[in-house]
Design an enzyme around this catalytic site. Sequence first.
Site, mmCIF file in Angstrom:
data_model
loop_
_atom_site.group_PDB
_atom_site.id
_atom_site.type_symbol
_atom_site.label_atom_id
_atom_site.label_comp_id
_atom_site.label_asym_id
_atom_site.label_seq_id
_atom_site.Cartn_x
_atom_site.Cartn_y
_atom_site.Cartn_z
ATOM 1 N N ASP A 13 -62.212 11.917 9.515
ATOM 2 C CA ASP A 13 -61.893 11.172 10.732
ATOM 3 C C ASP A 13 -62.457 11.932 11.926
ATOM 4 O O ASP A 13 -63.206 12.889 11.773
ATOM 5 C CB ASP A 13 -60.389 10.971 10.863
ATOM 6 C CG ASP A 13 -59.637 12.265 11.151
ATOM 7 O OD1 ASP A 13 -60.237 13.367 11.043
ATOM 8 O OD2 ASP A 13 -58.451 12.193 11.501
ATOM 9 N N LYS B 120 -63.156 5.810 4.344
ATOM 10 C CA LYS B 120 -62.182 6.779 4.854
ATOM 11 C C LYS B 120 -60.775 6.426 4.384
ATOM 12 O O LYS B 120 -60.028 7.303 3.919
ATOM 13 C CB LYS B 120 -62.223 6.827 6.380
ATOM 14 C CG LYS B 120 -61.296 7.898 6.968
ATOM 15 C CD LYS B 120 -61.380 7.940 8.485
ATOM 16 C CE LYS B 120 -60.637 6.769 9.093
ATOM 17 N NZ LYS B 120 -60.518 6.883 10.576
#
Length: 230
Positions: free
Chosen positions: A150, A132
Amino acid sequence: MTTRQRAARGSKLRPGEITELFERLQALDPAPTTELDYTTPFELLVAVVLSAQATDVGVNKATRKLYPVANTPAAILSLGEETLKGYISTIGLFNAKAANLIALCRLLLERHDGEVPRTREALEALPGVGRKTANVVLNTAFGEPTIAVDTHIFRVSNRTGLAPGKDVRTVEDKLVRLVPDAFKRDAHHWLILHGRYTCKARTPDCAHCVLHDLCRWPEKTALAGPVLLP
């Protein structure tokens, strides 16, 4: 069309609806960007590492004190771990993050001449940097059409029917496949901002959502009135 009628068609948005979704988000915010404060790729990398299980507001408060003192790998490394902790102690997990940042800075100097690498593999090899974080840096600092999933993007993707999935990697892979190329560069930020301010976890503002008629979420509430786009 009623919510019940739309839900009966299935839980996934169709290609034309996906295009419409991003056209509406684009109309609201033609040039979205991160809410983390940064001026260089390295400052962004540090801020994203610090943002794990922390708010952007909290990270910005810490980096506003840290960056005037140390905003390069060499400068942060020279601070040392204990001094660095003092600057980021208001952020969750600051002990582990300080250790990771010191190790990250050392590797940037040893392997990359102090520069932030522009490949996923090199970024993910840095301490404290996962998929991420690498996606955020590639997208925001270097303009790559990556999508970092997220909690906000995961929620919006599942609720709306844009890219439903049981885990973040499944959602990411679907988004990369389904988001039209014209919107991939900014999709990450549009979806985060929509999840942060409209499609919130506990109190979603369905009444004022520009995606209301597209959304497949069976628990959405009614519109407060016509939603006008710019």
